[in-house]
Design a protein around this motif. Structure first.
Motif, PDB file in Angstrom:
ATOM      1  N   GLN A   1       0.825  -1.213   0.000  1.00  0.00           N
ATOM      2  CA  GLN A   1       0.000   0.000   0.000  1.00  0.00           C
ATOM      3  C   GLN A   1       0.860   1.264   0.000  1.00  0.00           C
ATOM      4  OE1 GLN A   1      -3.474  -0.590   2.323  1.00  0.00           O
ATOM      5  NE2 GLN A   1      -3.860   1.580   2.600  1.00  0.00           N
ATOM      6  N   ALA A   2       1.971   1.238   0.736  1.00  0.00           N
ATOM      7  CA  ALA A   2       2.859   2.405   0.793  1.00  0.00           C
ATOM      8  C   ALA A   2       3.489   2.685  -0.574  1.00  0.00           C
ATOM      9  CB  ALA A   2       3.951   2.174   1.841  1.00  0.00           C
ATOM     10  N   LYS A   3       3.818   1.624  -1.306  1.00  0.00           N
ATOM     11  CA  LYS A   3       4.404   1.821  -2.640  1.00  0.00           C
ATOM     12  C   LYS A   3       3.403   2.484  -3.574  1.00  0.00           C
ATOM     13  CE  LYS A   3       8.011  -1.653  -2.717  1.00  0.00           C
ATOM     14  NZ  LYS A   3       8.156  -3.107  -2.778  1.00  0.00           N
ATOM     15  N   GLY A   4       2.124   2.080  -3.472  1.00  0.00           N
ATOM     16  CA  GLY A   4       1.075   2.710  -4.272  1.00  0.00           C
ATOM     17  C   GLY A   4       0.977   4.202  -3.976  1.00  0.00           C
ATOM     18  N   LEU A   5       1.056   4.523  -2.680  1.00  0.00           N
ATOM     19  CA  LEU A   5       0.996   5.920  -2.243  1.00  0.00           C
ATOM     20  C   LEU A   5       2.167   6.726  -2.806  1.00  0.00           C
ATOM     21  CD1 LEU A   5       0.162   5.976   1.556  1.00  0.00           C
ATOM     22  CD2 LEU A   5      -0.468   7.736  -0.060  1.00  0.00           C
ATOM     23  N   GLN A   6       3.350   6.133  -2.689  1.00  0.00           N
ATOM     24  CA  GLN A   6       4.568   6.827  -3.117  1.00  0.00           C
ATOM     25  C   GLN A   6       4.546   7.102  -4.620  1.00  0.00           C
ATOM     26  OE1 GLN A   6       8.144   4.519  -2.969  1.00  0.00           O
ATOM     27  NE2 GLN A   6       9.367   6.229  -2.180  1.00  0.00           N
ATOM     28  N   ALA A   7       4.119   6.087  -5.399  1.00  0.00           N
ATOM     29  CA  ALA A   7       4.071   6.253  -6.856  1.00  0.00           C
ATOM     30  C   ALA A   7       3.111   7.367  -7.229  1.00  0.00           C
ATOM     31  CB  ALA A   7       3.653   4.933  -7.510  1.00  0.00           C
ATOM     32  N   GLU A   8       1.955   7.395  -6.539  1.00  0.00           N
ATOM     33  CA  GLU A   8       0.961   8.430  -6.838  1.00  0.00           C
ATOM     34  C   GLU A   8       1.494   9.813  -6.469  1.00  0.00           C
ATOM     35  OE1 GLU A   8      -1.677   7.623  -8.400  1.00  0.00           O
ATOM     36  OE2 GLU A   8      -2.895   9.452  -8.316  1.00  0.00           O
ATOM     37  N   ALA A   9       2.233   9.904  -5.364  1.00  0.00           N
ATOM     38  CA  ALA A   9       2.807  11.188  -4.948  1.00  0.00           C
ATOM     39  C   ALA A   9       3.784  11.695  -6.005  1.00  0.00           C
ATOM     40  CB  ALA A   9       3.511  11.039  -3.598  1.00  0.00           C
ATOM     41  N   GLU A  10       4.600  10.795  -6.539  1.00  0.00           N
ATOM     42  CA  GLU A  10       5.539  11.194  -7.589  1.00  0.00           C
ATOM     43  C   GLU A  10       4.785  11.686  -8.819  1.00  0.00           C
ATOM     44  OE1 GLU A  10       8.382   8.087  -8.445  1.00  0.00           O
ATOM     45  OE2 GLU A  10       9.146   8.239  -6.389  1.00  0.00           O
ATOM     46  N   ALA A  11       3.743  10.951  -9.197  1.00  0.00           N
ATOM     47  CA  ALA A  11       2.976  11.304 -10.388  1.00  0.00           C
ATOM     48  C   ALA A  11       2.311  12.665 -10.226  1.00  0.00           C
ATOM     49  CB  ALA A  11       1.929  10.236 -10.669  1.00  0.00           C
ATOM     50  N   LEU A  12       1.890  12.991  -8.994  1.00  0.00           N
ATOM     51  CA  LEU A  12       1.170  14.252  -8.764  1.00  0.00           C
ATOM     52  C   LEU A  12       2.100  15.357  -8.263  1.00  0.00           C
ATOM     53  CD1 LEU A  12      -2.072  12.881  -7.061  1.00  0.00           C
ATOM     54  CD2 LEU A  12      -1.795  13.650  -9.418  1.00  0.00           C
ATOM     55  N   HIS A  13       3.415  15.084  -8.270  1.00  0.00           N
ATOM     56  CA  HIS A  13       4.426  16.056  -7.832  1.00  0.00           C
ATOM     57  C   HIS A  13       4.200  16.543  -6.415  1.00  0.00           C
ATOM     58  CE1 HIS A  13       5.764  15.941 -11.926  1.00  0.00           C
ATOM     59  NE2 HIS A  13       4.563  16.288 -12.345  1.00  0.00           N
ATOM     60  N   VAL A  14       3.816  15.636  -5.532  1.00  0.00           N
ATOM     61  CA  VAL A  14       3.726  15.968  -4.103  1.00  0.00           C
ATOM     62  C   VAL A  14       5.013  15.476  -3.453  1.00  0.00           C
ATOM     63  CG1 VAL A  14       2.477  15.542  -1.960  1.00  0.00           C
ATOM     64  CG2 VAL A  14       1.216  15.772  -4.109  1.00  0.00           C
ATOM     65  N   HIS A  15       5.637  16.341  -2.656  1.00  0.00           N
ATOM     66  CA  HIS A  15       6.916  15.986  -2.058  1.00  0.00           C
ATOM     67  C   HIS A  15       6.718  15.039  -0.869  1.00  0.00           C
ATOM     68  CE1 HIS A  15      10.967  16.142  -0.668  1.00  0.00           C
ATOM     69  NE2 HIS A  15      10.639  16.761   0.455  1.00  0.00           N
ATOM     70  N   VAL A  16       7.394  13.880  -0.917  1.00  0.00           N
ATOM     71  CA  VAL A  16       7.332  12.947   0.209  1.00  0.00           C
ATOM     72  C   VAL A  16       8.512  13.246   1.134  1.00  0.00           C
ATOM     73  CG1 VAL A  16       7.278  10.529   0.927  1.00  0.00           C
ATOM     74  CG2 VAL A  16       6.252  11.208  -1.243  1.00  0.00           C
ATOM     75  N   ALA A  17       8.231  13.986   2.215  1.00  0.00           N
ATOM     76  CA  ALA A  17       9.310  14.418   3.106  1.00  0.00           C
ATOM     77  C   ALA A  17       9.818  13.262   3.971  1.00  0.00           C
ATOM     78  CB  ALA A  17       8.820  15.558   3.997  1.00  0.00           C
ATOM     79  N   LEU A  18       8.953  12.262   4.195  1.00  0.00           N
ATOM     80  CA  LEU A  18       9.358  11.119   5.016  1.00  0.00           C
ATOM     81  C   LEU A  18       8.702   9.865   4.460  1.00  0.00           C
ATOM     82  CD1 LEU A  18      10.760  10.161   7.734  1.00  0.00           C
ATOM     83  CD2 LEU A  18       8.506  10.410   8.770  1.00  0.00           C
ATOM     84  N   PHE A  19       9.506   8.841   4.151  1.00  0.00           N
ATOM     85  CA  PHE A  19       8.972   7.562   3.685  1.00  0.00           C
ATOM     86  C   PHE A  19       9.617   6.501   4.552  1.00  0.00           C
ATOM     87  CE2 PHE A  19       8.805   3.890   0.734  1.00  0.00           C
ATOM     88  CZ  PHE A  19       7.444   3.896   0.458  1.00  0.00           C
ATOM     89  N   GLU A  20       8.886   6.067   5.565  1.00  0.00           N
ATOM     90  CA  GLU A  20       9.538   5.320   6.640  1.00  0.00           C
ATOM     91  C   GLU A  20       8.810   4.022   6.980  1.00  0.00           C
ATOM     92  OE1 GLU A  20      12.290   6.520   7.930  1.00  0.00           O
ATOM     93  OE2 GLU A  20      12.530   5.663   9.915  1.00  0.00           O
ATOM     94  N   ALA A  21       9.536   2.910   6.886  1.00  0.00           N
ATOM     95  CA  ALA A  21       8.993   1.631   7.347  1.00  0.00           C
ATOM     96  C   ALA A  21       9.324   1.458   8.820  1.00  0.00           C
ATOM     97  CB  ALA A  21       9.610   0.482   6.556  1.00  0.00           C
ATOM     98  N   TYR A  22       8.467   0.744   9.548  1.00  0.00           N
ATOM     99  CA  TYR A  22       8.770   0.421  10.945  1.00  0.00           C
ATOM    100  C   TYR A  22       8.330  -1.016  11.203  1.00  0.00           C
ATOM    101  CZ  TYR A  22       3.827   0.993  11.833  1.00  0.00           C
ATOM    102  OH  TYR A  22       2.469   0.832  11.791  1.00  0.00           O
ATOM    103  N   PRO A  23       8.930  -1.677  12.207  1.00  0.00           N
ATOM    104  CA  PRO A  23       8.533  -3.063  12.489  1.00  0.00           C
ATOM    105  C   PRO A  23       7.174  -3.116  13.171  1.00  0.00           C
ATOM    106  CG  PRO A  23      10.207  -2.324  14.047  1.00  0.00           C
ATOM    107  CD  PRO A  23      10.029  -1.215  13.070  1.00  0.00           C
ATOM    108  N   HIS A  24       6.292  -3.988  12.692  1.00  0.00           N
ATOM    109  CA  HIS A  24       4.955  -4.156  13.275  1.00  0.00           C
ATOM    110  C   HIS A  24       5.075  -4.554  14.744  1.00  0.00           C
ATOM    111  CE1 HIS A  24       0.892  -5.434  13.885  1.00  0.00           C
ATOM    112  NE2 HIS A  24       1.227  -6.704  14.003  1.00  0.00           N
ATOM    113  N   GLY A  25       4.238  -3.965  15.601  1.00  0.00           N
ATOM    114  CA  GLY A  25       4.267  -4.301  17.027  1.00  0.00           C
ATOM    115  C   GLY A  25       5.198  -3.390  17.811  1.00  0.00           C
TER     116      GLY A  25
END
Lengths: 405, 288
Positions: A192-216
């Protein structure tokens, strides 16, 4: 001699036991259709498994109360539920045992993407249709013939999560420029995060933080410190309930005013508002069903379980309604015949009205092409549907204190 | 600035970790048994606090005392009827017993309390104080205060009271303790009960910023064991130092590493310490 008597008595008793068993089995073979359900009833995902099964049980009751599957002589749905636990390997084992034990015509499961991935593989090998409301793209891009995904896939949900937020922000006169994406490093979070990131690039929205974290997480303050440092206008967290709660409380403690747009899952369940109370006000989330359009299902769920029906309860019910519709259409009596009937299914309205797009129609990969995501918002402890503005029963959105229609 | 904020957060979290871990290390110190059910004791403590809140509107900071009492009782009963029987058995039976207790407690919670997530609503839940430009989370601060108070109390108890001295004597040499007239069985039972009680108290104290469900213990148990072993299993002061090191390391490393690798530095440090000093920072070298 006494020995012999004992033996005869034993054999007789045994024969009677089997006779007793055989009668109802033979009688029921014509009047019931067995559908398997594999869900996490123990472990960290147990709460979601429980609500999923509750939705399925209500759907089975509704179908049976209306006289079962008319085309199969009023056959009743016999739902057999098994615990997948919250572990993907156990989910596969539970599915295999379920199939061996009761020979279901189809299996519905298993809420979490990671569990559905292994469970669906077992069903594919055995040729049993597997219906799911899990999000990950991988479910329907493996070329499987027996997997049917009733909801939109994760990358679409992710891209719409951003897309809708951009539209709402624009309508509020506060264009979206700077965003933060945080996601748990699981099948669901990553796709889901990859979908979000791709759309942000396409719409020229700056992703200031793209961060994975361990569940739990046991402590969200370091993550929240990063979110605050990014100065994002909007935070897109892709999290189950547990991490979302820690994050939202830590954000409130740091006086953050960031608009939160959640990724369904933990953001849209009754426990969310019961735990966070008024902190939920105006939090948005992408979602795959429209709460205000469930119709009779909503009332039945509220009466039975005293909370609103979360989306997983309704969508799993939709899976069972789709099976019933396919059986009615095809009079299928084997899993293979049901698979074909599902592949050509095209139903709209009625019990399917709560799905945005209000229908179920699967493409060659088993993805429901009728469904699209919606944006919902917490208002006064209730979820309302706010976007796309053209949808059924959509209410005005609140963005940065501004009402947007 | 960010570093200062991380230091403050890390110290607070470290204090909370100390509270969570101290019971585990006390139990190992006195009974020489690794208690894998410690995470579940924490979970039961959270439920005690949750139900006290629902039924009596008791703040978790107060019901923590009740949680201590309930878990003290459970701990005493478990030690008397189960743990005692395997203390002189092979280590494998000790492991099976405590893992078994943990599974039984998880499933009992699932059966009696259900799989739903629960938490409490208290006014200070999302409050923070300002130390200059640095916000300090109130629920963390309160949990930290409880942690500091408990560790101080425990220190005084172990160093200044006769029973505490007896406990340390048993930890050092059980045979010699018996010879000096100490009732070793009773000391062990009380030590196990206190260890369980402290986990229960910790569970109650962290509830305002966390949540509870039947398998929540698994989320905390890894960090508990990391800290206890890092500090020297069985050494209460080591657990406190280990907690602060882990808390601060997590917070600082998050500044320059992705959150997914949150524990990378912690575990690297862990391995390094054990390579140099296999018994942990303050652990005594075992002769046996």
């Amino acid at each position: 001699m006494r020995h012999f008597t004992k033996l005869v008595a034993g054999v007789l008793a045994l024969a009677m036991t089997f006779a007793g068993l055989a009668v109802p089995l033979a009688a029921s073979a014509e009047t019931t259709v067995t559908v398997g359900a594999v869900f996490p009833l123990t472990g960290s995902l147990a709460a979601f498994g429980k609500t999923s099964v509750q939705g399925l049980q209500l759907a089975a009751k509704e179908i049976n109360d209306r006289g079962g599957i008319a085309a199969l002589g009023g056959a009743k749905i016999n739902l057999v539920v098994r615990d997948s636990t919250s572990d993907p390997a156990d989910a596969a084992n539970a599915t295999a045992r379920l199939i061996d034990d009761v020979h279901p015509i189809a299996v519905v499961g298993a809420y979490a993407s990671s569990l559905s991935l292994t469970s669906s593989s077992v069903c594919e090998r055995r040729g049993i249709p597997f219906l799911t409301m899990s999000f990950t793209d991988d479910l329907t891009n493996r070329g499987y013939k027996n997997t049917f995904q009733v909801v939109p896939k994760a990358s679409v949900i992710g891209s719409k999560q951003l897309n809708y937020a951009v539209d709402i922000a624009k309508a509020a006169g506060d264009p979206l420029k700077n965003i933060a994406i945080v996601y748990e490093n699981t099948a669901y979070g990553t796709s889901q995060a990859k979908g979000l990131q791709a759309e942000a690039e396409a719409l020229h929205v700056h992703v200031a933080l793209f961060e994975a974290y361990p569940h739990g997480l046991t402590d969200a303050t370091p993550l929240v410190q990063k979110i605050n440092a990014s100065n994002a206008q909007v935070l897109f967290p892709i999290s189950y309930f547990t991490d979302a709660v820690l994050m939202i409380r830590a954000l409130a403690q740091s006086h953050s005013k960031v608009q939160i747009v959640g990724g369904a899952a933990g953001f849209v369940i009754p426990d969310f508002v019961q735990t966070l109370g008024s902190l939920t006000e105006n939090i948005m989330s992408i979602d795959t069903s429209a709460y205000d359009q469930y119709g009779s299902f909503e009332k039945a769920y509220l009466a039975a379980y005293h909370t609103f029906a979360p989306h997983e309860a309704y969508e799993n019910a939709v899976s069972l309604f789709a099976i019933a519709a396919a059986l009615q259409k095809s009079r299928a009596s084997t899993p293979a015949a049901l698979r074909d009937a599902l592949a050509s299914l095209d139903v709209k309205g009625g019990a399917f009205s709560g799905m945005p797009g209000s229908g179920v129609k699967f493409d060659a990969n088993g993805l429901n092409t009728d469904a699209y995501p919606v944006m919902v918002q917490w208002r006064n402890h209730n979820l309302v549907t706010i976007w796309p503005a053209s949808g059924h029963g959509v209410q005005a959105a609140v963005w940065n204190g501004k009402t947007v229609k | 600035m960010a570093v200062l904020q991380a230091l403050v957060n890390g110290t607070l979290v470290g204090g909370v970790y100390a509270l969570i871990t101290v019971g585990l290390t006390l139990i190992f110190g006195v009974l020489e048994i690794v208690n894998f059910a410690q995470g579940e004791f924490l979970m039961v403590g959270m439920y005690v606090a949750y139900f006290s809140y629902v039924a009596l509107h008791l703040d978790p900071m107060l019901s923590a005392v009740l949680a201590f009492g309930v878990l003290f009782g459970i701990g005493a009963v478990l030690e008397r009827w189960l743990v005692r029987r395997v203390l002189h058995g092979p280590e494998i039976s000790q492991i099976f017993l405590t893992v078994g207790i943990s599974i039984a407690l998880q499933n009992a919670a699932l059966a009696f309390f259900g799989s739903d997530f629960h938490s409490v609503h208290v006014p200070y839940q999302t409050a923070s104080l300002s130390l200059g430009p640095i916000p300090i989370s109130v629920p963390y601060l309160l949990a930290f205060a409880w942690g500091a108070a408990i560790n101080l109390l425990l220190y005084v108890f172990l160093v200044r009271t006769d029973f505490g001295r007896a406990m340390r004597a048993v930890a050092v040499n059980a045979v010699a303790a018996t010879l000096s007239g100490i009732n070793v069985s009773r000391v062990r039972m009380i030590a196990f009960a206190i260890g369980a009680g402290l986990a229960g108290l910790a569970g109650a104290v962290i509830l305002p910023y966390a949540y509870v469900y039947p398998t929540i213990g698994l989320q905390y148990v890894v960090i508990m064991f990391t800290i206890a072993v890092l500090g020297g299993l069985g050494n209460v002061n080591g657990a406190v130092i280990g907690s602060l090191i882990v808390g601060i390391t997590q917070a600082l490393s998050a500044l320059f590493l992705p959150s997914a690798l949150q524990n990378l530095v912690v575990f690297a440090l862990f391995v390094a310490v054990l390579m140099i000093k296999p018994s942990g920072l303050l652990g005594r070298s075992h002769a046996h």
